[in-house]
Design a protein around this motif. Structure first.
Motif, mmCIF file in Angstrom:
data_model
loop_
_atom_site.group_PDB
_atom_site.id
_atom_site.type_symbol
_atom_site.label_atom_id
_atom_site.label_comp_id
_atom_site.label_asym_id
_atom_site.label_seq_id
_atom_site.Cartn_x
_atom_site.Cartn_y
_atom_site.Cartn_z
ATOM 1 N N PHE A 54 0.707 -1.070 0.036
ATOM 2 C CA PHE A 54 0.235 -0.141 0.058
ATOM 3 C C PHE A 54 0.905 1.258 -0.015
ATOM 4 C CE2 PHE A 54 0.511 -1.361 4.514
ATOM 5 C CZ PHE A 54 1.007 -0.384 5.061
ATOM 6 N N GLY A 55 0.220 2.237 -0.423
ATOM 7 C CA GLY A 55 1.101 3.573 -0.516
ATOM 8 C C GLY A 55 0.667 4.572 0.690
ATOM 9 N N GLU A 56 1.315 5.600 0.861
ATOM 10 C CA GLU A 56 1.102 6.464 1.867
ATOM 11 C C GLU A 56 -0.313 7.047 2.143
ATOM 12 O OE1 GLU A 56 3.883 9.368 2.993
ATOM 13 O OE2 GLU A 56 5.515 8.345 1.925
ATOM 14 N N ARG A 57 -0.879 7.410 0.822
ATOM 15 C CA ARG A 57 -2.281 7.805 0.640
ATOM 16 C C ARG A 57 -3.503 6.774 1.008
ATOM 17 N NH1 ARG A 57 -2.768 12.068 -4.316
ATOM 18 N NH2 ARG A 57 -4.917 12.011 -3.422
ATOM 19 N N VAL A 64 2.046 6.126 13.395
ATOM 20 C CA VAL A 64 3.273 6.532 12.883
ATOM 21 C C VAL A 64 3.124 7.953 12.485
ATOM 22 C CG1 VAL A 64 5.151 6.044 11.359
ATOM 23 C CG2 VAL A 64 3.607 4.099 12.186
ATOM 24 N N ALA A 65 4.250 8.748 12.686
ATOM 25 C CA ALA A 65 4.377 10.087 12.520
ATOM 26 C C ALA A 65 4.340 10.184 10.848
ATOM 27 C CB ALA A 65 5.701 10.774 13.048
ATOM 28 N N GLU A 66 3.569 11.190 10.414
ATOM 29 C CA GLU A 66 3.507 11.438 9.045
ATOM 30 C C GLU A 66 4.777 11.415 8.188
ATOM 31 O OE1 GLU A 66 1.298 14.228 5.826
ATOM 32 O OE2 GLU A 66 1.110 14.759 7.950
ATOM 33 N N ARG A 67 5.659 11.976 9.023
ATOM 34 C CA ARG A 67 7.080 12.221 8.108
ATOM 35 C C ARG A 67 7.662 10.919 8.260
ATOM 36 N NH1 ARG A 67 7.546 14.115 13.103
ATOM 37 N NH2 ARG A 67 9.314 13.392 14.213
ATOM 38 N N ARG A 68 7.235 9.632 8.937
ATOM 39 C CA ARG A 68 7.857 8.491 9.253
ATOM 40 C C ARG A 68 7.285 7.446 8.373
ATOM 41 N NH1 ARG A 68 12.621 9.579 10.345
ATOM 42 N NH2 ARG A 68 13.199 7.901 11.469
ATOM 43 N N LEU A 71 9.118 5.704 5.482
ATOM 44 C CA LEU A 71 10.026 4.774 5.925
ATOM 45 C C LEU A 71 9.544 3.509 6.572
ATOM 46 C CD1 LEU A 71 12.913 4.631 6.382
ATOM 47 C CD2 LEU A 71 12.811 5.790 8.667
ATOM 48 N N PHE A 72 8.307 3.485 7.282
ATOM 49 C CA PHE A 72 7.650 2.372 7.754
ATOM 50 C C PHE A 72 7.171 1.307 6.723
ATOM 51 C CE2 PHE A 72 3.315 0.580 8.928
ATOM 52 C CZ PHE A 72 3.776 -0.094 10.186
ATOM 53 N N ILE A 73 6.712 2.016 5.725
ATOM 54 C CA ILE A 73 6.204 1.009 4.558
ATOM 55 C C ILE A 73 7.335 0.435 3.917
ATOM 56 C CG2 ILE A 73 5.186 1.054 2.129
ATOM 57 C CD1 ILE A 73 3.389 3.443 3.287
ATOM 58 N N THR A 74 8.462 1.141 3.907
ATOM 59 C CA THR A 74 9.727 0.604 2.962
ATOM 60 C C THR A 74 10.369 -0.607 3.989
ATOM 61 O OG1 THR A 74 10.261 2.680 2.081
ATOM 62 C CG2 THR A 74 12.206 1.027 2.249
ATOM 63 N N SER A 107 24.744 3.187 11.118
ATOM 64 C CA SER A 107 24.528 4.182 10.935
ATOM 65 C C SER A 107 23.282 4.879 10.467
ATOM 66 C CB SER A 107 25.458 4.831 9.684
ATOM 67 O OG SER A 107 25.111 4.153 8.653
ATOM 68 N N ASP A 108 22.142 3.735 10.384
ATOM 69 C CA ASP A 108 20.886 3.933 9.961
ATOM 70 C C ASP A 108 19.930 3.924 11.033
ATOM 71 O OD1 ASP A 108 21.817 4.596 7.194
ATOM 72 O OD2 ASP A 108 21.083 2.507 6.700
ATOM 73 N N LEU A 109 20.281 3.151 12.074
ATOM 74 C CA LEU A 109 19.625 3.052 13.169
ATOM 75 C C LEU A 109 18.716 4.306 13.693
ATOM 76 C CD1 LEU A 109 18.208 1.151 14.927
ATOM 77 C CD2 LEU A 109 20.247 1.042 16.607
ATOM 78 N N VAL A 110 19.828 5.318 13.814
ATOM 79 C CA VAL A 110 19.296 6.610 14.277
ATOM 80 C C VAL A 110 18.035 7.105 13.466
ATOM 81 C CG1 VAL A 110 19.738 9.096 14.798
ATOM 82 C CG2 VAL A 110 21.624 7.255 15.480
ATOM 83 N N PHE A 111 18.240 6.902 12.237
ATOM 84 C CA PHE A 111 17.253 7.373 11.186
ATOM 85 C C PHE A 111 15.959 6.479 11.074
ATOM 86 C CE2 PHE A 111 21.265 9.044 10.168
ATOM 87 C CZ PHE A 111 21.243 10.554 10.173
ATOM 88 N N ASN A 112 16.153 5.250 11.340
ATOM 89 C CA ASN A 112 14.997 4.160 11.168
ATOM 90 C C ASN A 112 14.750 3.501 12.412
ATOM 91 O OD1 ASN A 112 13.354 2.484 10.116
ATOM 92 N ND2 ASN A 112 14.424 1.732 8.576
ATOM 93 N N GLU A 113 13.744 3.946 13.047
ATOM 94 C CA GLU A 113 13.520 3.316 14.375
ATOM 95 C C GLU A 113 12.812 1.828 14.086
ATOM 96 O OE1 GLU A 113 10.220 6.228 13.704
ATOM 97 O OE2 GLU A 113 12.295 5.790 13.240
#
Length: 236
Positions: A54-57, A64-68, A71-74, A107-113
């Motif tokens: 599914f997509g964000e829309r 999940v925060a809108e800006r995340r 990343l959640f879907i990926t 290095s990605d852990l900070v950016f992808n919880e």
């Protein structure tokens, strides 16, 4: 034993489910269900033919925060695996997987919880056969079949009520009697607080009905909603 059995019933499985009428109510129910099974995040979404799964829309309700969300879907796709993610619209039973371990991409852990978390994908269906899904994620062990069965049952109960109260009326495009009343009072210049007093409702409930009516009429705000309703003869 004098124990109060009500304390053993999770919030999402108790009387709040039968009383749920708006998106805030269902947000609380889904959040409770996720927490009950030790998941941190949830997203209820329409299954998309265009994007897997599914997509964000397509998301209906999520914590999940809108800006995340992207990343959640990926991360969900990576956790399920390419094949299962691409065929999600055909799945009839829940599937689960784990995202890449943090040490793989330190290095990605900070950016992808969501890295290293377990994802559970639960397919859901409307009476007409439209496809939706509930996705849960969190730092926990992968669920066994017994737990998945419990989660599926809870998800179906909440979704059935959500469909009855929100999704079916929205898809019909018709305003309910209560929504029509509230749009009428709004067209006469009444505020949500004033409408709440007139109709004996809470201001929160009035705002929920206004949001639902605006969504059905594809309106961007209250003024636009009233204009569309007047043009279409929905209020006089």
């Amino acid at each position: 034993m004098g124990t109060n059995n009500a304390q053993a019933i999770p919030f999402h499985a108790g009387p709040e489910l039968s009383r749920a009428i708006n998106r805030t109510d269902f947000f609380r129910l889904l959040k409770s269900a996720a927490q009950h099974y030790n998941f941190d995040n949830f997203a209820l979404a329409r299954i998309s033919e265009a994007s897997a799964p599914f997509g964000e829309r397509d998301i209906v309700i999520t914590n999940v925060a809108e800006r995340r969300v992207g990343l959640f879907i990926t991360t969900l796709k990576e956790a399920l695996g390419t094949v299962r993610a691409k065929t999600a619209q055909f799945l009839a039973t829940p599937v689960h997987g784990r995202g890449a371990q943090p040490e793989v991409y330190p290095s990605d852990l900070v950016f992808n919880e969501f890295l290293g978390g377990v994802f559970l994908f639960i397919p859901l269906f409307t009476p007409e056969g439209r496809r939706y899904c509930l996705v849960l994620s969190g730092e926990r062990q992968e669920p066994d079949q017994s737990e998945i069965a419990d989660m599926l049952l809870d998800a179906m109960r909440i979704f059935d009520k959500l469909y009855e109260e929100i999704l079916a009326p929205e898809m019909s495009g018709r305003l309910t009697q209560r929504e029509s009343e509230i749009v009428k009072w709004t067209s006469e210049g009444k505020t949500s607080a004033e409408i709440a007093i007139i109709l004996g409702l809470s201001e929160h409930t009035v705002n929920s009905h206004i949001t639902a009516a605006a969504r059905k009429l594809d309106a961007v705000n209250r003024v636009h909603m009233v204009a569309i309703a007047l043009r279409n003869g929905l209020v006089s």
